[in-house]
Design an enzyme around this catalytic site. Structure first.
Site, mmCIF file in Angstrom:
data_model
loop_
_atom_site.group_PDB
_atom_site.id
_atom_site.type_symbol
_atom_site.label_atom_id
_atom_site.label_comp_id
_atom_site.label_asym_id
_atom_site.label_seq_id
_atom_site.Cartn_x
_atom_site.Cartn_y
_atom_site.Cartn_z
ATOM 1 N N GLU A 1 0.856 -1.192 0.000
ATOM 2 C CA GLU A 1 0.000 0.000 0.000
ATOM 3 C C GLU A 1 0.889 1.237 0.000
ATOM 4 O O GLU A 1 2.115 1.130 0.100
ATOM 5 C CB GLU A 1 -0.935 -0.011 1.216
ATOM 6 C CG GLU A 1 -1.931 -1.158 1.152
ATOM 7 C CD GLU A 1 -2.966 -1.130 2.264
ATOM 8 O OE1 GLU A 1 -2.989 -0.156 3.033
ATOM 9 O OE2 GLU A 1 -3.737 -2.088 2.345
ATOM 10 N N HIS B 1 -8.369 10.269 3.579
ATOM 11 C CA HIS B 1 -8.097 9.251 2.575
ATOM 12 C C HIS B 1 -8.342 9.864 1.206
ATOM 13 O O HIS B 1 -9.367 10.504 0.984
ATOM 14 C CB HIS B 1 -8.990 8.021 2.771
ATOM 15 C CG HIS B 1 -8.432 6.819 2.074
ATOM 16 N ND1 HIS B 1 -8.452 6.694 0.709
ATOM 17 C CD2 HIS B 1 -7.804 5.729 2.550
ATOM 18 C CE1 HIS B 1 -7.867 5.561 0.381
ATOM 19 N NE2 HIS B 1 -7.461 4.955 1.476
ATOM 20 N N ARG C 1 -0.496 9.340 1.905
ATOM 21 C CA ARG C 1 -1.893 9.748 1.715
ATOM 22 C C ARG C 1 -2.102 11.261 1.714
ATOM 23 O O ARG C 1 -2.900 11.772 0.937
ATOM 24 C CB ARG C 1 -2.736 9.175 2.850
ATOM 25 C CG ARG C 1 -3.001 7.740 2.656
ATOM 26 C CD ARG C 1 -3.811 7.188 3.766
ATOM 27 N NE ARG C 1 -3.985 5.786 3.461
ATOM 28 C CZ ARG C 1 -4.500 4.897 4.269
ATOM 29 N NH1 ARG C 1 -4.925 5.262 5.450
ATOM 30 N NH2 ARG C 1 -4.624 3.657 3.908
ATOM 31 N N HIS D 1 -10.504 10.098 7.369
ATOM 32 C CA HIS D 1 -10.352 8.644 7.438
ATOM 33 C C HIS D 1 -9.790 8.157 8.759
ATOM 34 O O HIS D 1 -10.223 7.130 9.274
ATOM 35 C CB HIS D 1 -9.429 8.210 6.299
ATOM 36 C CG HIS D 1 -9.285 6.729 6.164
ATOM 37 N ND1 HIS D 1 -10.366 5.907 5.947
ATOM 38 C CD2 HIS D 1 -8.188 5.918 6.225
ATOM 39 C CE1 HIS D 1 -9.942 4.644 5.878
ATOM 40 N NE2 HIS D 1 -8.636 4.633 6.051
ATOM 41 N N ARG E 1 -0.287 8.496 9.571
ATOM 42 C CA ARG E 1 -0.247 7.033 9.724
ATOM 43 C C ARG E 1 0.185 6.357 8.419
ATOM 44 O O ARG E 1 -0.333 6.685 7.344
ATOM 45 C CB ARG E 1 -1.640 6.536 10.105
ATOM 46 C CG ARG E 1 -1.756 5.044 10.174
ATOM 47 C CD ARG E 1 -3.199 4.636 10.388
ATOM 48 N NE ARG E 1 -4.010 4.898 9.219
ATOM 49 C CZ ARG E 1 -4.791 3.997 8.625
ATOM 50 N NH1 ARG E 1 -4.871 2.775 9.100
ATOM 51 N NH2 ARG E 1 -5.515 4.322 7.577
HETATM 52 C C1 FAD Z 1 -13.297 1.898 5.432
HETATM 53 C C2 FAD Z 1 -12.087 1.695 6.284
HETATM 54 C C3 FAD Z 1 -11.106 0.796 5.897
HETATM 55 C C4 FAD Z 1 -9.975 0.611 6.696
HETATM 56 N N1 FAD Z 1 -9.014 -0.283 6.287
HETATM 57 C C5 FAD Z 1 -7.959 -0.503 7.093
HETATM 58 C C6 FAD Z 1 -6.968 -1.482 6.742
HETATM 59 O O1 FAD Z 1 -7.065 -2.140 5.715
HETATM 60 N N2 FAD Z 1 -5.923 -1.654 7.594
HETATM 61 C C7 FAD Z 1 -5.775 -0.939 8.750
HETATM 62 O O2 FAD Z 1 -4.816 -1.143 9.493
HETATM 63 N N3 FAD Z 1 -6.704 -0.015 9.094
HETATM 64 C C8 FAD Z 1 -7.771 0.222 8.314
HETATM 65 N N4 FAD Z 1 -8.700 1.157 8.675
HETATM 66 C C9 FAD Z 1 -8.563 1.832 9.972
HETATM 67 C C10 FAD Z 1 -8.994 0.863 11.049
HETATM 68 O O3 FAD Z 1 -10.145 0.160 10.614
HETATM 69 C C11 FAD Z 1 -9.326 1.577 12.343
HETATM 70 O O4 FAD Z 1 -8.283 2.414 12.705
HETATM 71 C C12 FAD Z 1 -9.558 0.543 13.416
HETATM 72 O O5 FAD Z 1 -10.750 -0.173 13.132
HETATM 73 C C13 FAD Z 1 -9.693 1.172 14.775
HETATM 74 O O6 FAD Z 1 -9.955 0.136 15.664
HETATM 75 P P1 FAD Z 1 -10.509 0.426 17.096
HETATM 76 O O7 FAD Z 1 -10.754 -0.902 17.722
HETATM 77 O O8 FAD Z 1 -9.658 1.400 17.783
HETATM 78 O O9 FAD Z 1 -11.906 1.156 16.836
HETATM 79 P P2 FAD Z 1 -13.182 0.660 16.031
HETATM 80 O O10 FAD Z 1 -12.863 -0.467 15.133
HETATM 81 O O11 FAD Z 1 -13.787 1.898 15.452
HETATM 82 O O12 FAD Z 1 -14.114 0.109 17.181
HETATM 83 C C14 FAD Z 1 -14.619 0.976 18.178
HETATM 84 C C15 FAD Z 1 -15.848 0.331 18.785
HETATM 85 O O13 FAD Z 1 -16.254 1.111 19.919
HETATM 86 C C16 FAD Z 1 -17.654 1.311 19.844
HETATM 87 N N5 FAD Z 1 -18.002 2.579 20.519
HETATM 88 C C17 FAD Z 1 -17.763 3.845 20.112
HETATM 89 N N6 FAD Z 1 -18.245 4.729 21.004
HETATM 90 C C18 FAD Z 1 -18.777 4.006 22.013
HETATM 91 C C19 FAD Z 1 -19.430 4.328 23.231
HETATM 92 N N7 FAD Z 1 -19.612 5.595 23.617
HETATM 93 N N8 FAD Z 1 -19.870 3.326 24.025
HETATM 94 C C20 FAD Z 1 -19.681 2.033 23.666
HETATM 95 N N9 FAD Z 1 -19.074 1.647 22.520
HETATM 96 C C21 FAD Z 1 -18.629 2.634 21.705
HETATM 97 C C22 FAD Z 1 -17.984 1.334 18.362
HETATM 98 O O14 FAD Z 1 -19.334 1.005 18.148
HETATM 99 C C23 FAD Z 1 -17.030 0.275 17.823
HETATM 100 O O15 FAD Z 1 -17.608 -0.992 17.901
HETATM 101 C C24 FAD Z 1 -9.833 1.349 7.895
HETATM 102 C C25 FAD Z 1 -10.834 2.247 8.294
HETATM 103 C C26 FAD Z 1 -11.953 2.426 7.489
HETATM 104 C C27 FAD Z 1 -13.009 3.412 7.932
#
Ligand code: FAD
Length: 468
Positions: free
Chosen positions: A52, A169, A215, A276, A311
């Protein structure tokens, strides 16, 4: 080298120890995820690696073509479900943190089954609520990415770091009636090119790395090209690639585009940038400890220093794995020493919350904040636009708001305040009035409730001292 690529993308602001931790421990946790049932794409039994933007070689595994994050979540939830000591409460909405004597001792949340506000006490709370892409009018993020975990931590007294660094993004699908669906970086990695409305490939004019530049550079180049040609979109061209390969490599993207009437093997795909990823967040040390004792954090809600000012693609899922594991073990180990005198530790109990204004972000507040963020705190910023944004956020905050609305506008203000403070351009932060990188600002911006913003050379050390 993975470490080198991460440091280059981070534009001088990565915490070197955090990056070293990420790259040395990453493989161990990926292997563990595979042992737990994570299924990643293979050919002839061997893992397939892709490339990537800003990676110097193919080193990224993926799942079901383009659903890597979903596979992480599926396998982790399945594993957690096997542990008898873990109680999962899906769809519980956390409202705020409970702080006693300067220590986080639990959370207030809305119980989805009882439909009742409750609080739960604990010796350690690990925040993993994700990023805040929804602050912007155009975003690739799901509706839940409102950043309320960051705001809760801020209101509870935790320090926030590097909030000005938002990654846009470059290539979100730009169709009038479709959501801003992400057309993955890997599409350019596999040979896709960016073209303007005249069908001309323009990226080589902006950067020698062309479509594989970091990016922020690709996003700004697209904005410049759209302005130059007077359009609101450019095009991603995948037509030079084999149709069967595209169907197999990008099945979700293929199907989604087809749903909106586009064949990725034959059509030019209209794209433009969208918010993003948040590089900033709750300031943590290398073990997920925030500056508020008892509060730990992991994932996009944090600022571990891994990403610096920008990032490197695909480092976020890996960061979540590595630092999630570290935050969990630090929380468990520190809990053994913690003296917390709270009612019925670990048992959720009913509580009266102020629900007068509802628990959701009001539609009017959300719409207004998102528009201001996009227009004044977006890809290109300057002093005047940021000052106007802050003034408008203060006007909104003066209203009678629900907790969630207050969280949302406060978070927007934190981003705008740090963007105004950083009088230089670096990584995901670009100031029209300060277009150059300035080493005076080779520091992390730190914000804490009730104190003025300041710059800190390190993310980690002071955090550890405060938690001892
Ligand atoms: C379309 C897309 C594609 C991506 N592709 C990639 C990739 O290929 N590789 C990569 O490394 N990264 C990728 N990313 C980035 C990556 O997905 C995110 O940075 C990562 O998912 C973050 O993980 P997290 O567990 O911190 O948060 P999240 O995966 O966002 O999970 C947070 C959780 O907390 C919950 N939550 C939020 N607020 C509250 C609240 N007040 N009370 C209770 N629960 C709550 C949400 O509902 C969610 O379930 C992508 C992002 C997007 C949007």
């Amino acid at each position: 080298m993975h470490e080198g690529d991460t440091l280059v993308a981070g534009a001088g602001l990565c915490d070197e120890q955090a990056v070293e931790t990420l790259v040395t421990e990453g493989t161990k946790y990926i292997k563990q995820l595979i042992e737990w049932g994570g299924e990643f794409d293979r050919e002839g039994g061997k893992l397939v690696f892709t490339q990537e933007a800003a990676h110097s070689r193919r080193r990224i595994i993926h799942a079901h073509g383009d659903s890597t994050g979903a596979e992480f979540v599926r396998s982790l939830i399945a594993r957690a479900g096997q542990e008898k000591t873990i109680n999962l409460t899906p769809f519980a909405n956390t409202e705020s943190l409970i702080v006693r004597d300067g220590r986080c001792v639990g959370v207030r949340f809305l119980d989805p089954v009882l439909r009742q506000p409750r609080e739960i006490y604990a010796k350690a709370v690990v925040m993993a609520t994700g990023g805040a892409g929804q602050l912007y009018q155009h975003t690739t993020n799901p509706p839940v990415a409102t950043g309320d975990g960051m705001a809760m931590a801020y209101f509870a007294g935790a320090e926030m770091a590097d909030m000005e660094f938002i990654q846009f993004h470059p290539t979100a699908l730009n169709l009038e009636k479709a959501p801003r669906f992400l057309l993955s970086e890997a599409m350019r990695g596999e040979g896709g090119s960016l073209k303007n409305k005249y069908g001309e490939r323009f990226m080589p004019r902006y950067d020698e790395r062309a479509e594989l530049a970091p990016r922020d550079i690709v996003a700004r180049s697209i904005v410049a090209e759209m302005r130059r040609t007077g359009t609101r979109t450019v095009f991603l061209d995948m037509t030079a690639l084999d149709e069967d390969f595209l169907k197999h490599r990008f099945p979700k993207i293929y199907e989604t585009c087809k749903f909106y009437g586009l064949d990725i093997a034959k059509d030019m795909l209209p794209v433009s940038p969208a918010s993003h990823y948040c590089m900033g967040g709750i300031r943590t040390d290398l073990w997920g400890r925030s500056t508020l004792p008892g509060l730990y954090a992991a994932g996009e809600v944090t600022c571990t220093g891994v990403h610096g000012a920008n990032r490197l693609a695909s480092n976020s899922l890996l960061e979540g794995l590595v630092f999630g594991a570290r935050a969990g073990s630090a929380a468990a180990a520190d809990s053994l020493k913690a003296q917390v005198s709270s009612p019925k530790s670990q048992d959720a109990r009913p509580v009266a919350l102020d629900l007068e204004h509802g628990t959701q972000i009001s539609t009017a507040v959300k719409k207004r904040v998102k528009r201001i963020m996009w227009e004044r705190v977006g890809i290109l910023r300057d002093k005047d636009s940021l000052k106007r944004a802050i003034k408008e956020f203060d006007q909104i905050a003066a209203g009678n708001l629900s907790t969630s609305s207050r969280n949302f506008v406060t978070l927007a203000r934190l981003v705008a305040t740090s963007a105004l403070w950083r009088e230089e351009s670096r990584g995901g932060h670009f100031r029209n009035d300060f277009p150059e990188q300035d080493d005076k600002f080779k520091v992390h911006s730190i914000q804490e409730i009730g104190s003025p913003i300041y710059g800190s050379e390190k993310i980690s050390p002071s955090v550890q001292i405060k938690n001892q």
